[in-house]
Every structure is written in structure tokens, then in C-alpha cells.
Motif scaffolding. Structure first.
Motif, PDB file in Angstrom:
ATOM      1  N   ALA A 119       0.830  -1.205   0.000  1.00 10.51           N
ATOM      2  CA  ALA A 119       0.000   0.000   0.000  1.00 10.51           C
ATOM      3  C   ALA A 119       0.865   1.257   0.000  1.00 10.51           C
ATOM      4  O   ALA A 119       0.653   2.170  -0.813  1.00 10.51           O
ATOM      5  CB  ALA A 119      -0.943  -0.014   1.209  1.00 10.51           C
ATOM      6  N   VAL A 120       1.865   1.325   0.871  1.00 10.58           N
ATOM      7  CA  VAL A 120       2.735   2.509   0.948  1.00 10.58           C
ATOM      8  C   VAL A 120       3.527   2.660  -0.345  1.00 10.58           C
ATOM      9  O   VAL A 120       3.690   3.771  -0.859  1.00 10.58           O
ATOM     10  CB  VAL A 120       3.661   2.432   2.183  1.00 10.58           C
ATOM     11  N   ASP A 121       3.996   1.546  -0.901  1.00 10.04           N
ATOM     12  CA  ASP A 121       4.750   1.590  -2.154  1.00 10.04           C
ATOM     13  C   ASP A 121       3.894   2.111  -3.302  1.00 10.04           C
ATOM     14  O   ASP A 121       4.419   2.620  -4.294  1.00 10.04           O
ATOM     15  CB  ASP A 121       5.287   0.189  -2.486  1.00 10.04           C
ATOM     16  N   ASN A 122       2.574   2.019  -3.143  1.00 11.46           N
ATOM     17  CA  ASN A 122       1.669   2.457  -4.199  1.00 11.46           C
ATOM     18  C   ASN A 122       0.866   3.697  -3.816  1.00 11.46           C
ATOM     19  O   ASN A 122      -0.250   3.895  -4.300  1.00 11.46           O
ATOM     20  CB  ASN A 122       0.742   1.303  -4.605  1.00 11.46           C
ATOM     21  N   GLY A 123       1.435   4.514  -2.933  1.00 17.80           N
ATOM     22  CA  GLY A 123       0.876   5.836  -2.689  1.00 17.80           C
ATOM     23  C   GLY A 123       0.147   6.054  -1.387  1.00 17.80           C
ATOM     24  O   GLY A 123      -0.266   7.178  -1.097  1.00 17.80           O
ATOM     25  N   ALA A 124      -0.034   5.029  -0.556  1.00 15.20           N
ATOM     26  CA  ALA A 124      -0.703   5.235   0.736  1.00 15.20           C
ATOM     27  C   ALA A 124       0.236   5.991   1.670  1.00 15.20           C
ATOM     28  O   ALA A 124       1.458   5.875   1.581  1.00 15.20           O
ATOM     29  CB  ALA A 124      -1.104   3.902   1.353  1.00 15.20           C
ATOM     30  N   GLU A 125      -0.348   6.747   2.562  1.00 17.17           N
ATOM     31  CA  GLU A 125       0.431   7.523   3.522  1.00 17.17           C
ATOM     32  C   GLU A 125       1.016   6.596   4.589  1.00 17.17           C
ATOM     33  O   GLU A 125       0.322   5.713   5.105  1.00 17.17           O
ATOM     34  CB  GLU A 125      -0.490   8.556   4.171  1.00 17.17           C
ATOM     35  N   ALA A 126       2.287   6.771   4.914  1.00 18.18           N
ATOM     36  CA  ALA A 126       2.934   5.954   5.947  1.00 18.18           C
ATOM     37  C   ALA A 126       2.351   6.282   7.316  1.00 18.18           C
ATOM     38  O   ALA A 126       1.843   7.378   7.551  1.00 18.18           O
ATOM     39  CB  ALA A 126       4.440   6.205   5.941  1.00 18.18           C
ATOM     40  N   GLY A 127       2.422   5.309   8.232  1.00 19.07           N
ATOM     41  CA  GLY A 127       1.992   5.529   9.607  1.00 19.07           C
ATOM     42  C   GLY A 127       0.519   5.278   9.863  1.00 19.07           C
ATOM     43  O   GLY A 127       0.017   5.584  10.949  1.00 19.07           O
ATOM     44  N   PHE A 130      -3.325  -0.932   9.745  1.00 17.87           N
ATOM     45  CA  PHE A 130      -3.466  -2.010   8.768  1.00 17.87           C
ATOM     46  C   PHE A 130      -4.819  -1.919   8.075  1.00 17.87           C
ATOM     47  O   PHE A 130      -4.920  -2.074   6.855  1.00 17.87           O
ATOM     48  CB  PHE A 130      -3.306  -3.364   9.466  1.00 17.87           C
ATOM     49  N   TYR A 131      -5.849  -1.633   8.840  1.00 16.76           N
ATOM     50  CA  TYR A 131      -7.201  -1.492   8.293  1.00 16.76           C
ATOM     51  C   TYR A 131      -7.226  -0.430   7.195  1.00 16.76           C
ATOM     52  O   TYR A 131      -7.809  -0.626   6.133  1.00 16.76           O
ATOM     53  CB  TYR A 131      -8.164  -1.130   9.435  1.00 16.76           C
ATOM     54  N   ASP A 132      -6.554   0.696   7.457  1.00  8.96           N
ATOM     55  CA  ASP A 132      -6.496   1.778   6.471  1.00  8.96           C
ATOM     56  C   ASP A 132      -5.776   1.337   5.195  1.00  8.96           C
ATOM     57  O   ASP A 132      -6.187   1.679   4.087  1.00  8.96           O
ATOM     58  CB  ASP A 132      -5.775   3.003   7.049  1.00  8.96           C
ATOM     59  N   TYR A 133      -4.684   0.579   5.356  1.00 14.26           N
ATOM     60  CA  TYR A 133      -3.908   0.155   4.185  1.00 14.26           C
ATOM     61  C   TYR A 133      -4.697  -0.804   3.300  1.00 14.26           C
ATOM     62  O   TYR A 133      -4.672  -0.686   2.080  1.00 14.26           O
ATOM     63  CB  TYR A 133      -2.593  -0.490   4.610  1.00 14.26           C
ATOM     64  N   VAL A 134      -5.379  -1.742   3.921  1.00 14.28           N
ATOM     65  CA  VAL A 134      -6.175  -2.685   3.136  1.00 14.28           C
ATOM     66  C   VAL A 134      -7.309  -1.935   2.450  1.00 14.28           C
ATOM     67  O   VAL A 134      -7.616  -2.172   1.271  1.00 14.28           O
ATOM     68  CB  VAL A 134      -6.697  -3.845   4.010  1.00 14.28           C
ATOM     69  N   GLY A 135      -7.920  -0.995   3.147  1.00 14.40           N
ATOM     70  CA  GLY A 135      -8.957  -0.157   2.539  1.00 14.40           C
ATOM     71  C   GLY A 135      -8.406   0.666   1.389  1.00 14.40           C
ATOM     72  O   GLY A 135      -9.067   0.819   0.352  1.00 14.40           O
ATOM     73  N   TYR A 136      -7.199   1.190   1.542  1.00 16.32           N
ATOM     74  CA  TYR A 136      -6.569   1.968   0.481  1.00 16.32           C
ATOM     75  C   TYR A 136      -6.395   1.119  -0.784  1.00 16.32           C
ATOM     76  O   TYR A 136      -6.723   1.568  -1.884  1.00 16.32           O
ATOM     77  CB  TYR A 136      -5.211   2.507   0.941  1.00 16.32           C
ATOM     78  N   LEU A 137      -5.866  -0.085  -0.628  1.00 14.72           N
ATOM     79  CA  LEU A 137      -5.656  -0.962  -1.787  1.00 14.72           C
ATOM     80  C   LEU A 137      -6.981  -1.242  -2.498  1.00 14.72           C
ATOM     81  O   LEU A 137      -7.044  -1.262  -3.723  1.00 14.72           O
ATOM     82  CB  LEU A 137      -4.986  -2.274  -1.361  1.00 14.72           C
ATOM     83  N   ARG A 155      -8.596  -8.742   6.614  1.00 18.12           N
ATOM     84  CA  ARG A 155      -8.697  -7.896   7.812  1.00 18.12           C
ATOM     85  C   ARG A 155      -9.020  -8.752   9.032  1.00 18.12           C
ATOM     86  O   ARG A 155      -8.410  -8.625  10.091  1.00 18.12           O
ATOM     87  CB  ARG A 155      -9.786  -6.847   7.626  1.00 18.12           C
ATOM     88  N   LYS A 156     -10.011  -9.639   8.871  1.00 16.38           N
ATOM     89  CA  LYS A 156     -10.461 -10.467   9.999  1.00 16.38           C
ATOM     90  C   LYS A 156      -9.357 -11.416  10.474  1.00 16.38           C
ATOM     91  O   LYS A 156      -9.031 -11.469  11.649  1.00 16.38           O
ATOM     92  CB  LYS A 156     -11.700 -11.257   9.568  1.00 16.38           C
ATOM     93  N   ARG A 157      -8.779 -12.184   9.540  1.00 17.83           N
ATOM     94  CA  ARG A 157      -7.776 -13.184   9.930  1.00 17.83           C
ATOM     95  C   ARG A 157      -6.509 -12.543  10.466  1.00 17.83           C
ATOM     96  O   ARG A 157      -5.904 -13.048  11.402  1.00 17.83           O
ATOM     97  CB  ARG A 157      -7.442 -14.094   8.755  1.00 17.83           C
ATOM     98  N   SER A 158      -6.098 -11.451   9.856  1.00  8.05           N
ATOM     99  CA  SER A 158      -4.886 -10.790  10.327  1.00  8.05           C
ATOM    100  C   SER A 158      -5.101 -10.175  11.694  1.00  8.05           C
ATOM    101  O   SER A 158      -4.206 -10.169  12.524  1.00  8.05           O
ATOM    102  CB  SER A 158      -4.451  -9.718   9.329  1.00  8.05           C
ATOM    103  N   ASN A 159      -6.307  -9.667  11.940  1.00  9.65           N
ATOM    104  CA  ASN A 159      -6.620  -9.117  13.254  1.00  9.65           C
ATOM    105  C   ASN A 159      -6.561 -10.205  14.318  1.00  9.65           C
ATOM    106  O   ASN A 159      -6.033  -9.998  15.404  1.00  9.65           O
ATOM    107  CB  ASN A 159      -8.010  -8.476  13.236  1.00  9.65           C
ATOM    108  N   GLU A 160      -7.130 -11.384  13.997  1.00  6.88           N
ATOM    109  CA  GLU A 160      -7.098 -12.499  14.942  1.00  6.88           C
ATOM    110  C   GLU A 160      -5.664 -12.892  15.263  1.00  6.88           C
ATOM    111  O   GLU A 160      -5.302 -13.089  16.416  1.00  6.88           O
ATOM    112  CB  GLU A 160      -7.845 -13.709  14.366  1.00  6.88           C
TER     113      GLU A 160
END
Length: 197
Positions: A119-127, A130-137, A155-160
Motif C-alpha cells: 500500500a505505501v509503495d503504491n501511494g498510501a500515507e505511511a503511519g 493495517f485497516y487503512d492500508y487494506v482499505g486503500y488498496l 482484515r479479519k484473519r490478520s486481526n485475529e
């Protein structure tokens, strides 16, 4: 390359070499016995075998464990992807090694980290989270329209795996890796093929 000492002709076998990644076949190596069999018959399917890869000459062991035949080292799960940035490629390889070694919780946590890198490599803001990054993609069009359910599952499995005291399963790690491989091909490999032409 090693020249193996006193190998024998053993039952022919085909496998994906855990060293060179090639689909190979061979009948050169060693065999062991499994009690109570005590047979030295190299054609007995109950025996354990060490095969020598005809391509890279490294040994691969096939042992019987709890009713299954286990290959050591096993092949990497997933496929190589071209056109990846260095850090993305290194982390993707590390995840494949984790799955190969049966370290499924480590694989799932690393898969989470890899999605953040992508996500960051493709323009998402750093920092961001995880939820935001997956949403961004997903929102930026990197996830195909029918892939929204996969995004929610990630999101669900990674959160668990990250926030609860649970161990990830092989199925968890492999399904997430399938999704990530598809994303990597979509985001990096296919555009790099067009650029090469």
C-alpha cells in the motif's frame, strides 16, 4: 555440486525440489526402513527415501509421519512474481519460506506487513493502520471488484493473528498468500511486462 556416495536405484519419484524449485523426477538415492516392516526392499512404499535432485544435486527426504509422507525440504508455496521492488520481493520470499516450514502464524503476521508495504509503495500515507492500508488498496482499484470479500477476510484473519491468542492454520496462511500473489501479479508483474515490451 556434490557427488553422493554409494547411491542406489530406488523407486522412481517426481517432486518439486525444495532447493532449485524445479519439477524433477529421479530414482537415485537412499532408502531406510520403518519398523515393524524391517524390510530393505527399496520398492516398498512404507520406507523412507532420500532422493538426489537430478538438476541441483541436493538431497530431498521423504519420511512417513502420522500416516502422511512429508517432503523435507518442501517446495516453496506459491509462485515467483516478476517486477517486485526489493523489499517487497524479500518479504514475499520470507512468507513463502514460513509457509514451507509450517510457521503459519508467522506467515500470517508477515502477510499483514507485506500488504502494508504494498500500500505505501503504491501511494498510501505511511503511519496508518493495517485497516487503512487494506482499505486503500481496495479503494484505489488494486483489488478486483470481486475481491472485496477477500479484503474483509484478510482484515479479519490478520486481526485475529495479531490481537488475539490464536494460532494461524495452514489454510489461513495459504489463502492469504494466494490473495497476495494475485495482488503482486496485478500491481507489479503485469505492468512490468508491458513496460518491457
Amino acid at each position: 555440486m556434490a557427488k553422493w556416495y554409494k547411491t542406489e536405484s530406488i523407486r522412481p519419484n517426481e517432486w518439486v525440489c525444495g532447493y532449485c524449485g524445479n519439477m524433477v523426477g529421479g530414482d537415485e538415492g537412499y532408502f531406510g526402513i520403518q519398523p515393524p516392516n524391517h524390510s530393505w526392499d527399496g520398492d516398498n512404499p512404507g520406507n523412507d527415501f532420500v532422493y538426489v535432485c537430478p538438476r541441483c544435486k541436493n538431497p530431498t527426504v521423504f519420511v512417513h509421519e502420522r500416516g502422511n509422507v512429508v517432503q523435507i525440504p518442501g517446495p516453496l508455496f506459491g509462485n515467483d512474481v516478476d517486477g517486485l521492488p526489493e523489499t517487497v520481493e524479500a518479504l514475499y520470499r520470507e512468507i513463502r519460506e514460513c509457509v514451507k516450514s509450517g510457521c503459519y502464524t508467522s506467515a500470517v503476521l508477515s502477510e499483514r506487513k507485506l500488504l502494508m508495504h504494498i500500500a505505501v509503495d503504491n501511494g498510501a500515507e505511511a503511519g496508518k493502520s493495517f485497516y487503512d492500508y487494506v482499505g486503500y488498496l481496495s479503494d484505489a482499484g488494486y483489488v478486483p471488484p470481486n475481491g472485496k470479500d477477500w479484503v474483509d477476510e484478510i482484515r479479519k484473519r490478520s486481526n485475529e493473528a495479531n490481537h488475539e491468542i490464536v494460532m494461524a492454520t495452514q489454510e489461513d496462511a495459504c489463502q492469504l498468500l494466494d490473495f497476495i500473489e494475485m495482488l503482486l501479479k496485478f500491481i507489479y508483474e503485469f505492468p512490468s511486462r508491458v513496460r518491457r515490451k
